[in-house]
Design a protein around this motif. Structure first.
Motif, PDB file in Angstrom:
ATOM      1  N   LEU A 135      -9.076 -93.100 -14.685  1.00 33.35           N
ATOM      2  CA  LEU A 135      -8.668 -92.589 -13.373  1.00 33.35           C
ATOM      3  C   LEU A 135      -7.335 -93.197 -12.936  1.00 33.35           C
ATOM      4  N   MET A 136      -7.151 -94.482 -13.175  1.00 30.45           N
ATOM      5  CA  MET A 136      -5.867 -95.086 -12.798  1.00 30.45           C
ATOM      6  C   MET A 136      -4.723 -94.476 -13.589  1.00 30.45           C
ATOM      7  N   MET A 137      -4.980 -94.179 -14.846  1.00 30.89           N
ATOM      8  CA  MET A 137      -3.923 -93.612 -15.670  1.00 30.89           C
ATOM      9  C   MET A 137      -3.660 -92.147 -15.296  1.00 30.89           C
ATOM     10  N   ALA A 138      -4.739 -91.373 -15.133  1.00 34.46           N
ATOM     11  CA  ALA A 138      -4.585 -89.929 -14.919  1.00 34.46           C
ATOM     12  C   ALA A 138      -4.294 -89.551 -13.474  1.00 34.46           C
ATOM     13  N   GLN A 139      -4.875 -90.285 -12.518  1.00 32.41           N
ATOM     14  CA  GLN A 139      -4.753 -89.905 -11.113  1.00 32.41           C
ATOM     15  C   GLN A 139      -3.727 -90.725 -10.340  1.00 32.41           C
ATOM     16  N   VAL A 140      -3.458 -91.944 -10.796  1.00 27.63           N
ATOM     17  CA  VAL A 140      -2.519 -92.808 -10.065  1.00 27.63           C
ATOM     18  C   VAL A 140      -1.176 -92.878 -10.788  1.00 27.63           C
ATOM     19  N   ALA A 141      -1.197 -93.362 -12.036  1.00 28.08           N
ATOM     20  CA  ALA A 141       0.052 -93.490 -12.790  1.00 28.08           C
ATOM     21  C   ALA A 141       0.580 -92.135 -13.236  1.00 28.08           C
ATOM     22  N   LYS A 142      -0.336 -91.263 -13.667  1.00 30.05           N
ATOM     23  CA  LYS A 142       0.000 -89.920 -14.159  1.00 30.05           C
ATOM     24  C   LYS A 142       0.865 -89.997 -15.416  1.00 30.05           C
ATOM     25  N   ASP A 143       2.025 -89.408 -15.424  1.00 27.69           N
ATOM     26  CA  ASP A 143       2.826 -89.335 -16.652  1.00 27.69           C
ATOM     27  C   ASP A 143       3.531 -90.667 -16.922  1.00 27.69           C
ATOM     28  N   VAL A 144       3.192 -91.324 -18.040  1.00 29.55           N
ATOM     29  CA  VAL A 144       3.830 -92.600 -18.379  1.00 29.55           C
ATOM     30  C   VAL A 144       4.749 -92.482 -19.597  1.00 29.55           C
ATOM     31  N   LYS A 145       4.945 -91.279 -20.079  1.00 34.32           N
ATOM     32  CA  LYS A 145       5.774 -91.086 -21.274  1.00 34.32           C
ATOM     33  C   LYS A 145       7.190 -91.620 -21.038  1.00 34.32           C
ATOM     34  N   LYS A 213      15.727-105.611 -18.080  1.00 36.89           N
ATOM     35  CA  LYS A 213      15.246-104.825 -16.932  1.00 36.89           C
ATOM     36  C   LYS A 213      13.770-105.108 -16.660  1.00 36.89           C
ATOM     37  N   GLY A 214      13.352-104.829 -15.437  1.00 33.15           N
ATOM     38  CA  GLY A 214      11.945-104.914 -15.086  1.00 33.15           C
ATOM     39  C   GLY A 214      11.197-103.694 -15.593  1.00 33.15           C
ATOM     40  N   VAL A 215       9.873-103.704 -15.431  1.00 36.02           N
ATOM     41  CA  VAL A 215       9.039-102.587 -15.901  1.00 36.02           C
ATOM     42  C   VAL A 215       8.908-101.527 -14.809  1.00 36.02           C
ATOM     43  N   ASP A 216       8.615-100.316 -15.239  1.00 40.73           N
ATOM     44  CA  ASP A 216       8.477 -99.197 -14.296  1.00 40.73           C
ATOM     45  C   ASP A 216       7.138 -99.215 -13.557  1.00 40.73           C
ATOM     46  N   LEU A 217       6.131 -99.740 -14.221  1.00 36.59           N
ATOM     47  CA  LEU A 217       4.770 -99.660 -13.695  1.00 36.59           C
ATOM     48  C   LEU A 217       3.984-100.891 -14.138  1.00 36.59           C
ATOM     49  N   ALA A 218       3.137-101.421 -13.249  1.00 38.21           N
ATOM     50  CA  ALA A 218       2.305-102.568 -13.607  1.00 38.21           C
ATOM     51  C   ALA A 218       0.895-102.390 -13.056  1.00 38.21           C
ATOM     52  N   PHE A 219      -0.101-102.761 -13.873  1.00 34.13           N
ATOM     53  CA  PHE A 219      -1.505-102.774 -13.457  1.00 34.13           C
ATOM     54  C   PHE A 219      -1.909-104.239 -13.284  1.00 34.13           C
ATOM     55  N   GLU A 220      -2.398-104.585 -12.103  1.00 33.99           N
ATOM     56  CA  GLU A 220      -2.646-105.987 -11.773  1.00 33.99           C
ATOM     57  C   GLU A 220      -4.013-106.184 -11.122  1.00 33.99           C
ATOM     58  N   MET A 221      -4.732-107.245 -11.573  1.00 36.86           N
ATOM     59  CA  MET A 221      -6.034-107.564 -10.963  1.00 36.86           C
ATOM     60  C   MET A 221      -6.304-109.068 -10.966  1.00 36.86           C
ATOM     61  N   VAL A 222      -5.265-109.889 -11.143  1.00 41.52           N
ATOM     62  CA  VAL A 222      -5.453-111.338 -11.234  1.00 41.52           C
ATOM     63  C   VAL A 222      -5.255-112.013  -9.889  1.00 41.52           C
ATOM     64  N   GLY A 223      -4.138-111.683  -9.209  1.00 43.84           N
ATOM     65  CA  GLY A 223      -3.847-112.286  -7.919  1.00 43.84           C
ATOM     66  C   GLY A 223      -3.041-113.568  -8.045  1.00 43.84           C
ATOM     67  N   GLY A 224      -2.784-114.216  -6.911  1.00 48.14           N
ATOM     68  CA  GLY A 224      -2.094-115.497  -6.892  1.00 48.14           C
ATOM     69  C   GLY A 224      -0.699-115.431  -7.491  1.00 48.14           C
ATOM     70  N   ASP A 225      -0.365-116.464  -8.269  1.00 50.39           N
ATOM     71  CA  ASP A 225       0.967-116.555  -8.874  1.00 50.39           C
ATOM     72  C   ASP A 225       1.240-115.394  -9.834  1.00 50.39           C
ATOM     73  N   VAL A 226       0.189-114.920 -10.508  1.00 53.69           N
ATOM     74  CA  VAL A 226       0.378-113.804 -11.442  1.00 53.69           C
ATOM     75  C   VAL A 226       0.801-112.551 -10.680  1.00 53.69           C
ATOM     76  N   TYR A 227       0.179-112.325  -9.540  1.00 53.65           N
ATOM     77  CA  TYR A 227       0.585-111.201  -8.685  1.00 53.65           C
ATOM     78  C   TYR A 227       2.050-111.332  -8.286  1.00 53.65           C
TER      79      TYR A 227
END
Length: 331
Positions: A135-145, A213-227
């Motif tokens: 769902l995160m890939m198809a409904q949120v991120a959508k096209d990542v090509k 360069k930085g990345v276009d998209l990031a998936f995050e669930m750690v929090g704190g300094d990693v966030y």
């Protein structure tokens, strides 16, 4: 089978030791229900939060944790029809819990038939991890090509699937985790660049691996300094998808940084899709089952524990010693 079964009961909040193995009587199914003899039981990080009563929803006591099981139907209630017949093998979704047990009661409408050849341990990852990643890939991120995509906790249950899905979608995948050992799992799943976020200045290393360069998209669930470091690793105009905070620590990036860099942040909650966009969720679930059945999506289950060792499973999850899906088995 006798009329007794074993289950892991949560009767007080606290450390893993509060999980105790007890006996109970096998119930009779009510209309619309089925009774399953379990083969494999999914363990999720949210279970550890529920054990401490730190989940976003209160956990009642006494309580049996577990929101997903794979098993065989051994009894059916009135009104239950095919394909939910005696002997059928299904994945059962348990919104109210009850999964840490040799036998569970499930509503037939929340059961999904699974292919006979699909491994029971792998199948437990379909509901929470599979649905979340798809769902995160198809409904949120959508096209990542053609995009650069960072996946934190890349060796975890959701992360390992996100790495594969992003790679299938044509992205350059940056896999980040807390140890080099876990990064080997991400590498096996197709990650292009490996980042150990337990090391200092990992964001600089990430950019060095992406032409500065930085990345276009990031998936995050750690929090704190990693966030914090993840936000600063985004390219101008980048997007951050948040689906948890395993550390329990909030990030400290000032909102003005998002304005200055034209960044967007969006949260993802699987329960919202199940409750409010059921058809979309069911489509995602079907897509995951199809990809696994065809061998396109791999679910690694290196960590399995006997039901009686549920407390140890929780300890290892909280100590970040696990990769992929964590499963309890009854045999």
């Amino acid at each position: 089978m006798t009329n007794k079964f074993k289950q892991v009961l949560l009767s007080a909040y606290g450390a893993p030791e509060v999980l105790t193995l007890v006996e109970a009587e096998i119930p009779q199914p009510k209309p619309g229900e089925v009774i399953l003899q379990t083969e494999a039981i999914g363990v999720n990080y949210s279970d550890t939060l529920r054990r401490r009563n730190q989940y976003f929803m209160p956990t009642p006591l006494p309580h049996v944790l577990g929101s997903e099981v794979v098993g065989e139907i051994i009894a059916v209630g009135e009104g239950v029809v095919a394909p939910y017949t005696l002997g059928a093998r299904v994945l059962a979704i348990l919104p109210a819990g009850g999964g840490y047990a040799e036998c569970v009661t499930a509503h037939a409408q929340y059961c999904v038939p699974i292919p006979p050849h699909l491994d029971a341990k792998a199948a437990t990852a379909i509901f929470v991890q599979g649905s979340t990643a798809q769902l995160m890939m198809a409904q949120v991120a959508k096209d990542v090509k053609g995009k650069s995509v960072l996946v934190n906790a890349a060796a975890g249950g959701v992360g390992s699937l996100l790495v594969q899905l992003a790679k299938m979608g044509g992205a350059k995948v940056f896999a980040a985790s807390s140890s080099d050992q876990k990064l080997e799992v991400a590498k096996a799943n197709g990650a292009d660049v490996l980042i150990n976020y337990s090391k200092p200045n990992w964001g600089i290393e990430l950019k060095n691996q992406n032409d500065g360069k930085g990345v276009d998209l990031a998936f995050e669930m750690v929090g704190g300094d990693v966030y914090d470091e993840t936000v600063k690793s985004l390219a101008p105009g980048g997007q951050l998808v948040i689906y948890g905070c395993a550390s329990g620590i909030q990030g400290t990036v000032h909102p003005e940084y998002f304005v200055d860099e034209n960044l967007s942040q969006i949260g993802f909650n699987l329960a919202h899709f199940i409750t409010h966009q059921t058809a979309v969720w069911q489509e995602a679930l079907g897509a995951v089952i199809g990809m696994i059945a065809k061998g396109k999506l791999h679910i690694s289950t290196p960590h399995s524990f006997l039901l009686r060792d549920a407390a140890e499973a929780h300890r290892q999850i909280e100590a970040r010693k696990t990769t992929g899906k964590v499963v309890l088995t009854t045999k």
